[in-house]
Design an enzyme around this catalytic site. Structure first.
Site, PDB file in Angstrom:
ATOM      1  CG  ASP A 174       0.273  -0.234   2.406  1.00  0.00           C
ATOM      2  OD1 ASP A 174      -0.095  -1.113   3.320  1.00  0.00           O
ATOM      3  OD2 ASP A 174       0.707   1.075   3.076  1.00  0.00           O
ATOM      4  CG  ASP A 232       1.516   4.591   6.002  1.00  0.00           C
ATOM      5  OD1 ASP A 232       1.257   3.960   6.457  1.00  0.00           O
ATOM      6  OD2 ASP A 232       2.122   5.750   6.175  1.00  0.00           O
TER       7      ASP A 232
HETATM    8  N1  ADE Z   1       0.945   1.119   5.688  1.00  0.00           N
HETATM    9  C1  ADE Z   1       1.878   0.407   6.756  1.00  0.00           C
HETATM   10  N2  ADE Z   1       2.583   1.111   7.738  1.00  0.00           N
HETATM   11  C2  ADE Z   1       3.097  -0.269   8.362  1.00  0.00           C
HETATM   12  N3  ADE Z   1       2.498  -1.273   8.456  1.00  0.00           N
HETATM   13  C3  ADE Z   1       2.278  -1.970   7.232  1.00  0.00           C
HETATM   14  N4  ADE Z   1       2.054  -3.140   6.530  1.00  0.00           N
HETATM   15  C4  ADE Z   1       1.612  -2.683   5.445  1.00  0.00           C
HETATM   16  N5  ADE Z   1       1.589  -1.886   4.693  1.00  0.00           N
HETATM   17  C5  ADE Z   1       1.710  -0.959   6.490  1.00  0.00           C
END
Ligand code: ADE
Ligand SMILES: CSC[C@H]1O[C@H](OP(=O)(O)O)[C@H](O)[C@@H]1O
Length: 316
Positions: A219, A221
């Site tokens: 992703d 974030d």
């Molecule tokens: N955005 C994110 N923040 C922290 N850990 C993750 N693991 C996968 N995506 C994450």
């Protein structure tokens, strides 16, 4: 009967609960001085004959939240099985446009945003040690993986890209970051974010194990202004495909490594870079066992090199 000696320990992250294409040997569940590992450990044989050990960081049914992963037991258990190195996998958020969900990364640096609530050292008694952590990932193993992971991704033919030399933020969780935090991490130079590379990598250093992380992006974030922030549902969308590629990559790089060290024993240096590194990190090594025999007994489990002989009785 004691378990056969393994070459490399593999830690699977979110979505990666087993490896594929290996010959099952046995399952073990070592009781370490720091408790049981996250999951029973599966020992398997590579086509070349070498053994690898796999454990699932969050348990097989993903029942262990990142803040309470028993990292000391995990690292200690893998070391007790003979592992020289740890290949860890992690699902990560991307803090950079060019690192897209589905991409693979090999980070080289870490910024710690955990909150001090995780048990982060084997040295908690009166034997004190300060491991060097300037280079949290083993450089020789990292350099070797750069080539071999790229080869594996090319062979898989799914067009997955590999990014190297990235900085990963390790946050406490289990909730994701705010938009402000996500933007701040970018300003700090963070490229990736997860909740599990610490204290795992620190403990591997203390146990003198080479450690590398294969980070798989799921992703973006929460830093993109016009996009929704990350949700678990978004992460889960990419996990399955990432785990399938991770299994392919793991089988390929482990076999390549085992074959390489069997053909040329000097290449064992890829796996032994950390050996001896704690010798000058332990204050008063010569007196350690007599100062705190209990701590020395526990430490013998991870560092038999220094604490393997029974503590000397100063009165004898
Ligand atoms: N955005 C994110 N923040 C922290 N850990 C993750 N693991 C996968 N995506 C994450
Ligand atoms: C499932 S989203 C957050 C979760 O996923 C990552 O786990 P792992 O590193 O074990 O793959 C991340 O670190 C969080 O723990």
């Amino acid at each position: 009967m004691s378990a056969p000696e393994v070459l490399v320990g593999v830690i699977g992250g979110s979505g990666l609960y087993h490896l594929d294409n290996l010959t099952f040997v046995e399952t073990v569940n070592p009781a370490t001085p720091w408790g049981l590992p996250s999951s029973p450990i599966t020992i398997s044989r590579l086509p070349s004959g070498a053994l690898v050990a796999f454990l699932a960081r969050h348990g097989i049914g993903h029942t262990i939240s990142p803040s309470v992963v028993p990292s000391r037991a995990n690292i200690a258990a893998l070391k007790s099985l003979g592992a020289r190195a740890i290949l860890a996998f992690s699902a990560v958020g991307s803090l950079r446009e060019e690192i897209a969900p589905g991409d693979f990364c090999l980070p080289s640096q870490i910024i710690d945003r955990t909150k001090g609530i995780r048990a982060g050292s084997f040295f908690t008694g009166s034997i004190v040690a300060h491991a060097s952590f300037a280079d949290p990932f083993s450089k020789k193993l990292g350099a070797w993986l750069e080539v071999k992971v790229a080869e594996a991704l090319e062979k898989e033919e799914r067009g997955i890209r590999l990014h190297i030399d990235k900085t990963i933020i390790c946050m406490e969780g289990p909730q994701f970051s705010t938009r402000a935090e996500s933007l701040m991490y970018r300003q700090w130079g963070g490229d990736l974010i997860n909740m599990s590379v610490l204290p795992e990598s620190k403990l591997a250093k203390e146990a003198e194990l080479s450690y590398a992380l294969i980070a798989t992006a799921t992703d973006y974030d929460s830093w993109r202004p016009s996009e929704a922030g990350v949700t678990a549902a978004e992460v889960f969308k990419t996990l399955k495909a990432n785990a399938s590629t991770s299994r392919f990559v793991a089988a390929y790089v482990l076999e390549e490594l085992a074959r390489a060290v069997a053909a040329d024993p000097s290449l064992m240096s890829i796996l032994s870079e950390e050996q001896g590194s704690m010798k000058f990190s332990i204050t008063r090594l010569s007196c350690a066992a007599t100062d705190d025999p209990e701590a020395a007994k526990q430490l013998a489990y991870v560092l038999p090199e220094y604490f393997g002989t029974p503590p000397i009785d100063p009165e004898a």
